[in-house]
Design a protein around this motif. Structure first.
Motif, PDB file in Angstrom:
ATOM      1  N   PRO A  68      33.184  76.405  78.808  1.00 25.21           N
ATOM      2  CA  PRO A  68      32.122  76.858  77.734  1.00 25.21           C
ATOM      3  C   PRO A  68      31.661  78.263  78.263  1.00 25.21           C
ATOM      4  CG  PRO A  68      31.344  74.807  78.514  1.00 25.21           C
ATOM      5  CD  PRO A  68      32.732  75.084  79.268  1.00 25.21           C
ATOM      6  N   ARG A  69      31.253  79.212  77.341  1.00 18.94           N
ATOM      7  CA  ARG A  69      31.016  80.699  77.668  1.00 18.94           C
ATOM      8  C   ARG A  69      30.125  80.875  78.826  1.00 18.94           C
ATOM      9  NH1 ARG A  69      34.191  84.808  76.450  1.00 18.94           N
ATOM     10  NH2 ARG A  69      33.214  86.643  76.716  1.00 18.94           N
ATOM     11  N   ALA A  70      29.032  80.221  78.784  1.00 21.06           N
ATOM     12  CA  ALA A  70      27.773  80.441  79.818  1.00 21.06           C
ATOM     13  C   ALA A  70      28.376  80.048  81.195  1.00 21.06           C
ATOM     14  CB  ALA A  70      26.841  79.472  79.422  1.00 21.06           C
ATOM     15  N   LEU A  71      29.288  78.982  81.236  1.00 23.12           N
ATOM     16  CA  LEU A  71      29.750  78.530  82.552  1.00 23.12           C
ATOM     17  C   LEU A  71      30.859  79.451  83.231  1.00 23.12           C
ATOM     18  CD1 LEU A  71      30.473  74.705  82.479  1.00 23.12           C
ATOM     19  CD2 LEU A  71      28.674  76.056  83.731  1.00 23.12           C
ATOM     20  N   GLN A  72      31.572  80.106  82.019  1.00 21.76           N
ATOM     21  CA  GLN A  72      32.658  81.397  82.286  1.00 21.76           C
ATOM     22  C   GLN A  72      31.845  82.293  83.221  1.00 21.76           C
ATOM     23  OE1 GLN A  72      35.058  82.814  79.367  1.00 21.76           O
ATOM     24  NE2 GLN A  72      35.376  80.694  78.523  1.00 21.76           N
ATOM     25  N   TYR A  73      30.430  82.839  82.773  1.00 22.83           N
ATOM     26  CA  TYR A  73      30.111  83.850  83.318  1.00 22.83           C
ATOM     27  C   TYR A  73      29.731  83.328  84.761  1.00 22.83           C
ATOM     28  CZ  TYR A  73      29.764  86.830  79.214  1.00 22.83           C
ATOM     29  OH  TYR A  73      30.131  87.584  78.452  1.00 22.83           O
ATOM     30  N   PHE A  74      29.295  82.070  84.969  1.00 23.97           N
ATOM     31  CA  PHE A  74      28.899  81.669  86.439  1.00 23.97           C
ATOM     32  C   PHE A  74      30.048  81.724  87.175  1.00 23.97           C
ATOM     33  CE2 PHE A  74      28.268  78.050  89.216  1.00 23.97           C
ATOM     34  CZ  PHE A  74      27.342  78.624  89.956  1.00 23.97           C
ATOM     35  N   ALA A  75      31.106  80.914  86.444  1.00 22.36           N
ATOM     36  CA  ALA A  75      32.346  80.896  87.280  1.00 22.36           C
ATOM     37  C   ALA A  75      32.707  82.041  87.797  1.00 22.36           C
ATOM     38  CB  ALA A  75      33.371  79.977  86.663  1.00 22.36           C
ATOM     39  N   GLU A  76      32.577  83.233  87.111  1.00 20.44           N
ATOM     40  CA  GLU A  76      33.153  84.447  87.442  1.00 20.44           C
ATOM     41  C   GLU A  76      32.408  85.036  88.586  1.00 20.44           C
ATOM     42  OE1 GLU A  76      33.092  87.828  83.957  1.00 20.44           O
ATOM     43  OE2 GLU A  76      34.554  86.363  83.526  1.00 20.44           O
ATOM     44  N   TRP A  77      31.401  84.971  88.647  1.00 20.12           N
ATOM     45  CA  TRP A  77      30.600  85.661  89.600  1.00 20.12           C
ATOM     46  C   TRP A  77      30.384  84.667  90.821  1.00 20.12           C
ATOM     47  CZ3 TRP A  77      29.125  90.724  89.971  1.00 20.12           C
ATOM     48  CH2 TRP A  77      29.227  91.448  89.043  1.00 20.12           C
ATOM     49  N   ASN A  85      47.032  88.877  89.674  1.00 24.89           N
ATOM     50  CA  ASN A  85      45.438  88.474  89.506  1.00 24.89           C
ATOM     51  C   ASN A  85      45.058  88.285  88.213  1.00 24.89           C
ATOM     52  OD1 ASN A  85      43.000  87.751  90.136  1.00 24.89           O
ATOM     53  ND2 ASN A  85      42.372  89.934  90.232  1.00 24.89           N
ATOM     54  N   ARG A  86      45.114  86.838  87.785  1.00 28.03           N
ATOM     55  CA  ARG A  86      44.833  86.420  86.615  1.00 28.03           C
ATOM     56  C   ARG A  86      43.594  85.428  86.518  1.00 28.03           C
ATOM     57  NH1 ARG A  86      49.981  83.874  84.359  1.00 28.03           N
ATOM     58  NH2 ARG A  86      51.057  84.833  85.975  1.00 28.03           N
ATOM     59  N   PHE A  87      42.341  86.170  86.436  1.00 25.48           N
ATOM     60  CA  PHE A  87      41.207  85.669  86.769  1.00 25.48           C
ATOM     61  C   PHE A  87      40.151  85.874  85.796  1.00 25.48           C
ATOM     62  CE2 PHE A  87      37.124  86.760  89.173  1.00 25.48           C
ATOM     63  CZ  PHE A  87      36.522  85.434  89.325  1.00 25.48           C
ATOM     64  N   GLY A  88      39.381  84.775  85.358  1.00 29.16           N
ATOM     65  CA  GLY A  88      38.115  85.209  84.659  1.00 29.16           C
ATOM     66  C   GLY A  88      38.425  85.282  83.292  1.00 29.16           C
ATOM     67  N   ALA A  89      37.501  85.015  82.544  1.00 31.43           N
ATOM     68  CA  ALA A  89      37.693  84.992  80.928  1.00 31.43           C
ATOM     69  C   ALA A  89      37.628  86.348  80.495  1.00 31.43           C
ATOM     70  CB  ALA A  89      36.423  84.095  80.241  1.00 31.43           C
ATOM     71  N   THR A  90      36.701  87.041  81.079  1.00 28.82           N
ATOM     72  CA  THR A  90      36.399  88.404  80.667  1.00 28.82           C
ATOM     73  C   THR A  90      37.092  89.286  81.792  1.00 28.82           C
ATOM     74  OG1 THR A  90      34.456  88.314  81.759  1.00 28.82           O
ATOM     75  CG2 THR A  90      34.370  88.442  79.372  1.00 28.82           C
ATOM     76  N   ALA A  91      38.330  89.578  81.658  1.00 20.84           N
ATOM     77  CA  ALA A  91      39.352  90.227  82.738  1.00 20.84           C
ATOM     78  C   ALA A  91      38.746  91.711  83.167  1.00 20.84           C
ATOM     79  CB  ALA A  91      40.692  90.181  82.287  1.00 20.84           C
ATOM     80  N   ASP A  92      37.761  92.295  82.347  1.00 21.62           N
ATOM     81  CA  ASP A  92      37.583  93.471  82.823  1.00 21.62           C
ATOM     82  C   ASP A  92      36.098  93.557  83.718  1.00 21.62           C
ATOM     83  OD1 ASP A  92      36.146  92.779  80.678  1.00 21.62           O
ATOM     84  OD2 ASP A  92      35.770  94.576  79.727  1.00 21.62           O
ATOM     85  N   SER A  93      35.480  92.432  83.820  1.00 14.57           N
ATOM     86  CA  SER A  93      34.263  92.432  84.583  1.00 14.57           C
ATOM     87  C   SER A  93      34.558  92.747  86.159  1.00 14.57           C
ATOM     88  CB  SER A  93      33.907  91.070  84.484  1.00 14.57           C
ATOM     89  OG  SER A  93      34.662  90.211  85.101  1.00 14.57           O
ATOM     90  N   TRP A  94      33.484  93.342  86.602  1.00 12.50           N
ATOM     91  CA  TRP A  94      33.755  93.686  87.867  1.00 12.50           C
ATOM     92  C   TRP A  94      34.211  92.582  89.107  1.00 12.50           C
ATOM     93  CZ3 TRP A  94      33.448  97.791  91.086  1.00 12.50           C
ATOM     94  CH2 TRP A  94      33.220  97.636  92.352  1.00 12.50           C
TER      95      TRP A  94
END
Lengths: 326, 264
Positions: B195-204, B222-231
């Motif tokens: 789910p979207r919220a978890l994606q953000y958590f997982a990303e950071w 490196n294929r990582f994260g839902a929002t591939a352009d995040s820091w």
């Protein structure tokens, strides 16, 4: 000279709700043994922990060998040995490993640490078990090893917190022997115990503590006297009881107490009363089965000082167990 | 101060001696990660579709490496809590040794154990087909990252170990913390399915950035994260490094302070 001085120590836990020490003061004369006697929760462990620099009191003042334990804990640590009521050693390591490790932590150097470890293992009769993990040791062996670990730098001042709690009678006897040898070697010892007999055996002076306060202090004899003098006790055959009772009553000047065939009464000067009674019995042709002077036990002392028996266990606050108790 | 280093080394040596006396410690520290390697490789690996050259195991191994070093947190905490309970820490504190030597020594000991565990796992990974393709230098750097991550986490473990009363509590708390952290990450599956919220958590999540950093260092794309352009997706190495420094800056002073006053 006083080697250990504690003045007006106060320590509370749980934001003041549990009072562990309530204005406790005591001191130990150099080269003597002070037995701190009290039931569980009386404040014995807390006192030792403060004197051994493991705990800071809320207020009060303490010195060991003249050094302030709060201001200069590091200097105090170089001078003392501490052995707790559980064996505070690494159980997965062998006895030898442990002693060498502690030697290194006392900065003895490698070879001196090894030599000292061997020497202590030999002295405490642990040479055979030296290469075995502590896990395999009996309770008494663990306690001896723990004591050995506190003796690595030959401290002049030693704190033993309930050194025989949980040991069987044999282990306790062994431990007493070891401690007596140490005392002969001239260390100053502060020993806590809940065993009245232990304090009687080992200590030059006894401080009885209850609810965080010293409630009585003196030699074993003095404490017993404080409770009451001696009692004369004789045991005779049934048919001699009335006459013997009369004799005891006359000599002691007190009412007698009869328990089966044993007659007893408080006496002021025990030895004189004993001789007089023997003489009187002899004249009356009565042969006592048993005769003697009985001094009050430390149990009696405790009961009369605190109003409860020493074994009546007051549970220690949980918070305190964490750092200090098992 | 003169003896500070020798005090630390003596305490570290104690842990190595424990390994020598009870070799089972090493077996038990490695058995779980090795089991994870095998389970994920053979149970899930077959059904997790991966277009990764070399197969899922290439993606999996960095995840398991990170998960394993993350457990250092719990093992440090458990070891320390046990020493406290047994009164050994009291004894250490009654000795004239330098402040902090006992806990610094423990973090060193646990770090050394981590090296052994990582070696065993790398061998297990190799056995089931894992092959880093980036060359020796980058691969070594990846292991250095893993080692440092474990070391940083063991300082949290020190604080936890000093704060709880029972080793068993630490164990459950350790699992409660490390399991969600390692699974709410990119370690075993892509985060895009969450789910979207978890994606953000997982990303950071530091576990994700570490896994991504290792994948990169082992030579994977490196294929990582839902929002591939995040820091954190773009700079996993930098982010991971930042996390490690941050953890140490916070937890080393806190732990040492706690150790000094823990019973007063």
């Amino acid at each position: 000279m006083k080697s250990v001085i504690a003045e007006h120590l106060v320590k509370t836990y749980s934001k003041g709700e549990v009072v562990a020490l309530n204005d406790l003061s005591l001191d130990v004369e150099e080269g003597t043994v002070l037995g701190v006697l009290g039931p569980n929760g009386a404040g014995k462990t807390t006192t030792v922990r403060i004197l051994a620099t493991l705990l800071k009191p809320d207020s009060g003042h303490a010195t060991v060998a003249g050094i302030d334990v709060i201001k200069h804990p590091d200097k105090v640590r170089e001078l003392i040995g501490l052995s707790g009521q559980y064996a505070a050693v690494d159980e997965t390591l062998t006895g030898w490993d442990n002693l060498v490790m502690f030697g290194r932590l006392y900065h003895l150097g490698r070879q001196p640490s090894i030599d000292r470890a061997n020497e202590l293992l030999e002295r405490f009769d642990l040479t055979e078990a030296a290469r075995r993990p502590i896990k395999t040791y009996s309770g008494g062996m663990r306690r001896r090893l723990d004591l050995a670990a506190s003796l690595i730098v030959k401290p002049k001042i030693l704190f033993l917190d309930e050194p025989t709690t949980g040991l069987d009678p044999r282990g306790r006897q062994d431990m007493w022997g070891v401690i007596q040898d140490l005392v002969k070697g001239g260390v100053t010892l502060l020993l806590t115990t809940q065993y009245l007999e232990e304090a009687d055996q080992l200590a030059d002076e006894i401080a009885v503590i209850d609810h965080g306060k010293v409630i009585a202090r003196g030699t074993s004899d003095a404490l017993k006297k404080q409770v009451g003098g001696e009692r004369l006790e004789i045991t005779v055959e049934n048919e001699d009881i009335p006459v013997a009772q009369e004799i005891v009553a006359r000599i002691s000047g007190n009412t007698t107490h009869l328990d089966l065939r044993t007659i007893s009464a408080p006496v002021l000067t025990g030895s004189v009363a004993l001789m007089d009674t023997l003489r009187a019995l002899d004249e009356a042709k009565i042969h006592p089965l048993d005769i003697g002077l009985k001094r009050p036990s430390l149990d009696d002392v405790f009961l009369s000082l605190t109003g409860h028996v020493a074994e009546e266990i007051v549970e220690e606050p949980i918070k305190k167990k964490r750092g200090g108790k098992k | 101060m003169k003896y500070a280093i020798s005090d630390v080394l003596t305490i570290t040596k104690r842990q190595l001696l424990q390994l020598a006396r009870v070799p089972e410690i090493l077996v038990f520290s490695t058995i779980q990660p090795v089991m994870f390697v095998l389970l994920f490789r053979f149970v899930f690996g077959g059904s997790i579709a991966s277009d990764q050259p070399g197969g899922y195991v290439q993606l999996l191994m960095p995840g398991i490496f990170v998960q394993t070093v993350a457990f250092t947190l719990a093992s440090t905490a458990i070891g320390l809590a046990e020493d406290m309970k047994k009164g050994l820490i009291d004894r250490f504190r009654s000795l004239p040794i330098s402040r902090g030597a006992v806990i610094i020594g423990r973090t060193f000991g646990d770090a050394l154990l981590n090296i052994l565990v990582l070696v065993v796992m790398a061998l297990a990974g190799f056995a089931v087909g894992w092959r880093p393709t980036s060359g020796i230098l980058q691969t070594t750097l990846a292991f250095l990252f893993l080692f440092m991550f474990g070391y940083a986490l063991s300082w949290i473990g020190i604080l936890v170990g000093l704060s709880v009363k029972e080793a068993r509590t630490v164990q459950s708390v350790g699992f409660l913390v490390t399991f969600p952290l390692t699974f709410l990450s990119n370690a075993f599956a892509p985060t895009t399915g969450m789910p979207r919220a978890l994606q953000y958590f997982a990303e950071w999540n530091p576990v994700s950035t570490m896994v991504a950093a290792c994948r990169q260092l082992f030579g994977l794309e490196n294929r990582f994260g839902a929002t591939a352009d995040s820091w954190p997706s773009q700079y996993p190495l930098e982010t991971s490094l930042f996390y490690m420094v941050l953890l140490m800056v916070i937890f080393i002073p806190l732990s040492i302070r706690k150790y000094k006053n823990f019973s007063s």
